[in-house]
Design a protein around this motif. Structure first.
Motif, PDB file in Angstrom:
ATOM      1  N   ILE A 287       0.851  -1.192   0.000  1.00 59.75           N
ATOM      2  CA  ILE A 287       0.000   0.000   0.000  1.00 59.75           C
ATOM      3  C   ILE A 287       0.881   1.234   0.000  1.00 59.75           C
ATOM      4  CG2 ILE A 287      -1.765   1.314   1.236  1.00 59.75           C
ATOM      5  CD1 ILE A 287      -2.776  -1.320   0.140  1.00 59.75           C
ATOM      6  N   GLN A 288       0.637   2.138  -0.950  1.00 66.10           N
ATOM      7  CA  GLN A 288       1.278   3.443  -0.929  1.00 66.10           C
ATOM      8  C   GLN A 288       0.215   4.486  -0.626  1.00 66.10           C
ATOM      9  OE1 GLN A 288       2.887   4.966  -4.589  1.00 66.10           O
ATOM     10  NE2 GLN A 288       4.198   6.441  -3.545  1.00 66.10           N
ATOM     11  N   ALA A 289       0.382   5.181   0.489  1.00 59.71           N
ATOM     12  CA  ALA A 289      -0.528   6.248   0.892  1.00 59.71           C
ATOM     13  C   ALA A 289       0.298   7.521   1.082  1.00 59.71           C
ATOM     14  CB  ALA A 289      -1.257   5.870   2.179  1.00 59.71           C
ATOM     15  N   ALA A 290      -0.377   8.633   1.223  1.00 62.07           N
ATOM     16  CA  ALA A 290       0.348   9.891   1.425  1.00 62.07           C
ATOM     17  C   ALA A 290      -0.571  10.933   2.045  1.00 62.07           C
ATOM     18  CB  ALA A 290       0.900  10.416   0.096  1.00 62.07           C
ATOM     19  N   ASP A 291       0.047  11.872   2.722  1.00 57.51           N
ATOM     20  CA  ASP A 291      -0.618  13.078   3.210  1.00 57.51           C
ATOM     21  C   ASP A 291      -1.833  12.819   4.093  1.00 57.51           C
ATOM     22  OD1 ASP A 291       0.516  15.580   1.276  1.00 57.51           O
ATOM     23  OD2 ASP A 291       0.709  13.565   0.467  1.00 57.51           O
ATOM     24  N   PRO A 292      -1.707  12.029   5.151  1.00 57.91           N
ATOM     25  CA  PRO A 292      -2.804  12.024   6.122  1.00 57.91           C
ATOM     26  C   PRO A 292      -3.004  13.428   6.697  1.00 57.91           C
ATOM     27  CG  PRO A 292      -0.874  10.874   6.995  1.00 57.91           C
ATOM     28  CD  PRO A 292      -0.622  11.106   5.541  1.00 57.91           C
ATOM     29  N   GLN A 293      -1.937  14.155   6.869  1.00 61.02           N
ATOM     30  CA  GLN A 293      -1.876  15.604   7.110  1.00 61.02           C
ATOM     31  C   GLN A 293      -2.945  16.091   8.096  1.00 61.02           C
ATOM     32  OE1 GLN A 293      -0.758  17.525   3.548  1.00 61.02           O
ATOM     33  NE2 GLN A 293      -0.725  19.577   4.420  1.00 61.02           N
TER      34      GLN A 293
ATOM     35  N   CYS B 258       3.767   8.394   2.331  1.00 65.71           N
ATOM     36  CA  CYS B 258       4.767   9.205   1.637  1.00 65.71           C
ATOM     37  C   CYS B 258       4.717  10.683   2.000  1.00 65.71           C
ATOM     38  CB  CYS B 258       4.631   9.008   0.132  1.00 65.71           C
ATOM     39  SG  CYS B 258       5.290   7.427  -0.429  1.00 65.71           S
ATOM     40  N   GLY B 259       4.774  10.957   3.293  1.00 70.49           N
ATOM     41  CA  GLY B 259       5.010  12.321   3.743  1.00 70.49           C
ATOM     42  C   GLY B 259       3.792  13.142   4.064  1.00 70.49           C
ATOM     43  N   ASP B 260       4.055  14.311   4.679  1.00 65.83           N
ATOM     44  CA  ASP B 260       3.025  15.176   5.253  1.00 65.83           C
ATOM     45  C   ASP B 260       2.122  14.365   6.179  1.00 65.83           C
ATOM     46  OD1 ASP B 260       4.095  17.369   4.034  1.00 65.83           O
ATOM     47  OD2 ASP B 260       2.413  17.754   2.705  1.00 65.83           O
ATOM     48  N   LEU B 261       2.742  13.780   7.171  1.00 68.41           N
ATOM     49  CA  LEU B 261       1.999  12.977   8.136  1.00 68.41           C
ATOM     50  C   LEU B 261       1.042  13.852   8.927  1.00 68.41           C
ATOM     51  CD1 LEU B 261       4.988  10.784   9.363  1.00 68.41           C
ATOM     52  CD2 LEU B 261       3.395  10.350   7.468  1.00 68.41           C
ATOM     53  N   VAL B 262       1.472  15.065   9.252  1.00 69.81           N
ATOM     54  CA  VAL B 262       0.608  16.045   9.926  1.00 69.81           C
ATOM     55  C   VAL B 262       0.759  17.382   9.217  1.00 69.81           C
ATOM     56  CG1 VAL B 262       0.757  14.865  12.146  1.00 69.81           C
ATOM     57  CG2 VAL B 262       2.385  16.691  11.617  1.00 69.81           C
ATOM     58  N   HIS B 263      -0.176  18.300   9.505  1.00 68.87           N
ATOM     59  CA  HIS B 263      -0.160  19.599   8.840  1.00 68.87           C
ATOM     60  C   HIS B 263       0.702  20.615   9.581  1.00 68.87           C
ATOM     61  CE1 HIS B 263      -1.544  22.729   6.169  1.00 68.87           C
ATOM     62  NE2 HIS B 263      -1.967  23.467   7.188  1.00 68.87           N
ATOM     63  N   ALA B 264       0.692  20.580  10.898  1.00 64.01           N
ATOM     64  CA  ALA B 264       1.435  21.560  11.679  1.00 64.01           C
ATOM     65  C   ALA B 264       2.933  21.431  11.420  1.00 64.01           C
ATOM     66  CB  ALA B 264       1.138  21.391  13.164  1.00 64.01           C
TER      67      ALA B 264
ATOM     68  N   GLN C  24       9.495   8.875  -2.139  1.00 62.25           N
ATOM     69  CA  GLN C  24       9.795  10.208  -1.638  1.00 62.25           C
ATOM     70  C   GLN C  24       8.533  11.051  -1.718  1.00 62.25           C
ATOM     71  OE1 GLN C  24      12.874  10.928  -4.698  1.00 62.25           O
ATOM     72  NE2 GLN C  24      11.658  12.694  -5.360  1.00 62.25           N
ATOM     73  N   HIS C  25       8.559  12.186  -1.027  1.00 60.89           N
ATOM     74  CA  HIS C  25       7.350  13.016  -0.950  1.00 60.89           C
ATOM     75  C   HIS C  25       7.144  13.852  -2.212  1.00 60.89           C
ATOM     76  CE1 HIS C  25       4.078  15.238   0.857  1.00 60.89           C
ATOM     77  NE2 HIS C  25       4.707  16.378   0.691  1.00 60.89           N
ATOM     78  N   ILE C  26       8.159  14.586  -2.609  1.00 63.25           N
ATOM     79  CA  ILE C  26       8.027  15.438  -3.799  1.00 63.25           C
ATOM     80  C   ILE C  26       8.294  14.587  -5.039  1.00 63.25           C
ATOM     81  CG2 ILE C  26       8.783  17.536  -4.965  1.00 63.25           C
ATOM     82  CD1 ILE C  26       9.905  18.528  -2.344  1.00 63.25           C
ATOM     83  N   PRO C  27       7.346  14.500  -5.972  1.00 61.55           N
ATOM     84  CA  PRO C  27       7.592  13.703  -7.181  1.00 61.55           C
ATOM     85  C   PRO C  27       8.628  14.362  -8.074  1.00 61.55           C
ATOM     86  CG  PRO C  27       5.514  14.874  -7.370  1.00 61.55           C
ATOM     87  CD  PRO C  27       5.998  15.113  -5.968  1.00 61.55           C
ATOM     88  N   LEU C  28       9.321  13.545  -8.837  1.00 59.54           N
ATOM     89  CA  LEU C  28      10.280  14.096  -9.792  1.00 59.54           C
ATOM     90  C   LEU C  28       9.567  14.998 -10.793  1.00 59.54           C
ATOM     91  CD1 LEU C  28      12.407  10.903 -10.483  1.00 59.54           C
ATOM     92  CD2 LEU C  28      12.957  12.801  -8.958  1.00 59.54           C
ATOM     93  N   TYR C  29       8.420  14.557 -11.268  1.00 65.25           N
ATOM     94  CA  TYR C  29       7.616  15.350 -12.194  1.00 65.25           C
ATOM     95  C   TYR C  29       6.185  14.845 -12.121  1.00 65.25           C
ATOM     96  CZ  TYR C  29       8.561  11.260 -15.123  1.00 65.25           C
ATOM     97  OH  TYR C  29       8.696   9.976 -15.589  1.00 65.25           O
ATOM     98  N   LEU C  30       5.259  15.640 -12.686  1.00 65.41           N
ATOM     99  CA  LEU C  30       3.847  15.277 -12.645  1.00 65.41           C
ATOM    100  C   LEU C  30       3.393  14.578 -13.914  1.00 65.41           C
ATOM    101  CD1 LEU C  30       2.309  18.483 -11.006  1.00 65.41           C
ATOM    102  CD2 LEU C  30       3.185  16.415  -9.902  1.00 65.41           C
ATOM    103  N   LYS C  31       3.878  15.022 -15.077  1.00 63.96           N
ATOM    104  CA  LYS C  31       3.426  14.455 -16.349  1.00 63.96           C
ATOM    105  C   LYS C  31       4.581  14.012 -17.230  1.00 63.96           C
ATOM    106  CE  LYS C  31      -0.979  16.969 -16.436  1.00 63.96           C
ATOM    107  NZ  LYS C  31      -1.849  17.905 -17.178  1.00 63.96           N
ATOM    108  N   THR C  32       5.557  14.872 -17.428  1.00 62.89           N
ATOM    109  CA  THR C  32       6.674  14.532 -18.312  1.00 62.89           C
ATOM    110  C   THR C  32       7.986  14.976 -17.675  1.00 62.89           C
ATOM    111  OG1 THR C  32       6.543  16.628 -19.532  1.00 62.89           O
ATOM    112  CG2 THR C  32       5.242  14.773 -20.370  1.00 62.89           C
ATOM    113  N   PRO C  33       9.081  14.263 -17.956  1.00 63.28           N
ATOM    114  CA  PRO C  33      10.362  14.618 -17.339  1.00 63.28           C
ATOM    115  C   PRO C  33      10.868  16.007 -17.696  1.00 63.28           C
ATOM    116  CG  PRO C  33      10.440  12.407 -18.255  1.00 63.28           C
ATOM    117  CD  PRO C  33       9.160  13.026 -18.741  1.00 63.28           C
ATOM    118  N   ASP C  34      10.426  16.562 -18.849  1.00 59.75           N
ATOM    119  CA  ASP C  34      10.926  17.859 -19.275  1.00 59.75           C
ATOM    120  C   ASP C  34       9.955  18.997 -18.970  1.00 59.75           C
ATOM    121  OD1 ASP C  34       8.968  17.114 -21.043  1.00 59.75           O
ATOM    122  OD2 ASP C  34      10.116  17.583 -22.861  1.00 59.75           O
TER     123      ASP C  34
END
Length: 264
Positions: free
Chosen positions: A34-40, A86-92, A205-215
């Protein structure tokens, strides 16, 4: 250390208790995780009120959603080999008013996870600050375990990275350099040895390398172009050395990676 806390502090000395190479180096076929993220915890009210820079004085909704996710994961068959957040476990942000309470209540909710499913924690910008410092990194490690480390599952090597050190390490350049040296060693060992060559290598990791394309252009939600291209090049070279016939597969994986998005 209380036994109840052990599930949150299994990442130590750059490895993970119970998921080491010695224990998990053999490929045993496909598996799920399971990959989850940002319960924040604390975000939802601040988002509704348009005050996302605030720490958030309510997080009941986030706790309930986390509990629902845990219940759903516990019912899965086959059983996931692990669950990574994958990060932002809490908001504060670190050292702000509601941080301690949000972390406490997130741990309470996560303790409902079936003990056979290890919990893996990744640091995000809300966990370390947009510009991390040695102090904020230490705070995270004391609460959730190492900020970067490796673990093995069924012949697959998993690398957990601190992406804030890629984003802005101006206040902790020594920590950035240490992760860079560690990562290079992990990639070289994964492709050339010594030891077992993993069937696959996964990077979290938390910040993705890119959202759609590498360039694509630099954005709030991706890593800066120079950093992105450097990491992609290192990952490609490591994969090619370990599996010279994998170039087409790697291109496909790269496109899949671009579909991963997150809320920061």
């Amino acid at each position: 250390m209380a036994e109840a806390e052990d599930i949150f502090l299994r990442a130590k000395q750059r490895t993970f208790t119970g998921l080491t190479e010695d224990e998990q180096k053999e490929w045993r076929g496909p598996f799920c995780f399971i990959q989850a993220a940002d319960p924040q915890l604390g975000l939802m009210k601040t988002w509704r009120e348009g005050d996302c820079d605030g720490g958030g004085d309510e997080w009941t909704d986030e706790v309930q959603l986390t509990q629902q996710a845990v219940e759903a994961v516990n019912k899965l068959s086959p059983r996931p080999k692990f669950m990574v957040l994958c990060g932002d476990l809490v908001h504060a942000m670190p050292s702000t008013q509601y941080r301690e309470g949000q972390e406490r209540d997130l741990k309470v909710a996560l303790r409902g996870t079936d003990p056979s499913i290890p919990l893996v924690f990744v640091s995000g910008n809300h966990d370390l600050g947009n510009t991390p410092t040695p102090e904020t990194v230490a705070q995270f490690c004391n609460a959730w375990g190492d900020d970067y480390f490796s673990f093995w599952v069924g012949g697959v090597l998993c690398l957990v990275l601190n992406s804030q050190l890629f984003f802005d390490a101006s206040a902790c350049p020594d920590l950035r350099d240490a992760q860079e040296a560690w990562l290079e060693g992990q990639l070289q060992r994964a492709s050339q040895g010594p030891g077992v060559i993993p069937k696959h290598v996964l990077v979290f990791q938390h910040i993705p390398l890119y959202l759609k394309t590498p360039d694509e252009e630099d954005d709030y939600f991706n890593l800066q172009t120079a950093t992105r291209q450097s990491l992609l090049g290192r990952f490609k070279r490591a994969d090619y050395r370990g599996n010279p016939g994998a170039s087409r597969e790697l291109q496909s994986q790269e496109q899949d990676l671009g579909q991963l998005q997150r809320a920061r």
